[in-house]
Scaffold this active site. Sequence first.
Site, PDB file in Angstrom:
ATOM      1  N   HIS A 197       0.839  -1.207   0.000  1.00 18.02           N
ATOM      2  CA  HIS A 197       0.000   0.000   0.000  1.00 18.02           C
ATOM      3  C   HIS A 197       0.867   1.248   0.000  1.00 18.02           C
ATOM      4  O   HIS A 197       2.057   1.209   0.349  1.00 18.02           O
ATOM      5  CB  HIS A 197      -0.919   0.028   1.231  1.00 18.02           C
ATOM      6  CG  HIS A 197      -2.127  -0.854   1.091  1.00 18.02           C
ATOM      7  ND1 HIS A 197      -2.084  -2.208   1.315  1.00 18.02           N
ATOM      8  CD2 HIS A 197      -3.407  -0.562   0.732  1.00 18.02           C
ATOM      9  CE1 HIS A 197      -3.289  -2.720   1.107  1.00 18.02           C
ATOM     10  NE2 HIS A 197      -4.113  -1.744   0.743  1.00 18.02           N
TER      11      HIS A 197
ATOM     12  N   LYS B 190      -0.849   4.912   4.690  1.00 16.02           N
ATOM     13  CA  LYS B 190      -1.820   4.001   5.313  1.00 16.02           C
ATOM     14  C   LYS B 190      -1.487   3.818   6.792  1.00 16.02           C
ATOM     15  O   LYS B 190      -0.327   3.640   7.156  1.00 16.02           O
ATOM     16  CB  LYS B 190      -1.797   2.645   4.594  1.00 16.02           C
ATOM     17  CG  LYS B 190      -2.855   1.694   5.080  1.00 16.02           C
ATOM     18  CD  LYS B 190      -3.010   0.510   4.141  1.00 16.02           C
ATOM     19  CE  LYS B 190      -3.985  -0.516   4.698  1.00 16.02           C
ATOM     20  NZ  LYS B 190      -5.319   0.036   4.935  1.00 16.02           N
TER      21      LYS B 190
END
Length: 266
Positions: free
Chosen positions: A155, A159
């Site tokens: 990601h 995040k």
Amino acid sequence: MSNIKVIVAGPRGKMGKEALKMIHNQSTLSLVACIDRKHEGQSVKELDGFPDMDAVIYTDAATCLSEVEADVLIDLTTPENGYKHTKLAIENGIRPVVGTTGFSEDELSELTNLASERGVGTIIAPNFAIGAVLMMQFSKWAAKHFPDVEIIEKHHDQKLDAPSGTALKTAELIKEVRDPHKQGHESETETLEGARGADVDGMKIHSMRLPGLVAHQEVIFGGHGETLTVKHDSIHRESFMSGVKLAAERVMELDVLVYGLEHILD
Ligand code: NAP
């Protein structure tokens, strides 16, 4: 189903902005308010770069969810605030559609019980991309034949939670068909802590965070003389919006909490 009145929490976020665009561009949903940490009392259309939508912004979630006449709350914020918003929405009879990830098992079970007690439909989905849901289902199917499996999720570096909700959900689905067992050599040791990743019943999850990524996952199965990789890439946050729209429509027919988009796909 037409004209479902929606509140969006987190409208300035990466996902929130996509959700406003999606609502603006179709006819079944209409935005009635937003919950944000800024811009109290302003209208969305007054903000630079936002769609021309006349919806008031509230900085106090409790006030918004008790005063505004709405059908659905779409929450795209942070784990702590998303949990509070979801609880408040259920208490006020507004159906939550939650994309926010990182809720604990205790929080999920409390929300499940609350939604059932109040009869308020709720959808929490760690991944609203249809392709990601299929990737999870294919992985569950493959795990019946390949019980040795490692998950690599990648990601963007902003995040907040690791591992991703999608990786955890994938592991949960695999757990339903795989007997718990430790993978790798029985005498394996880590000379650097964390080298083998997080452990779920002996299967491993590895989390990568880098600028430039959006949301990606590989589920790698190992067998005798072969490996199988099931892979999904969200290359733009638009990928999540058909699932968010579908959930906002389907949640109107529910009176319990549903966890995972797969339960509402045909
Ligand atoms: P983001 O860009 O950091 O956006 C989060 C937004 O929430 C920010 O604008 C933040 O405001 C706002 N916020 C924080 N607390 C708030 C509060 N109390 N009231 C109102 N707004 C608040 O993050 P993102 O990438 O959009 O992701 C949002 C969530 O969705 C994360 O949990 C992420 O893991 C999840 N996600 C889910 C999916 C899915 O398919 N389910 C896909 C992608 C992401 P500030 O800027 O002032 O902090």
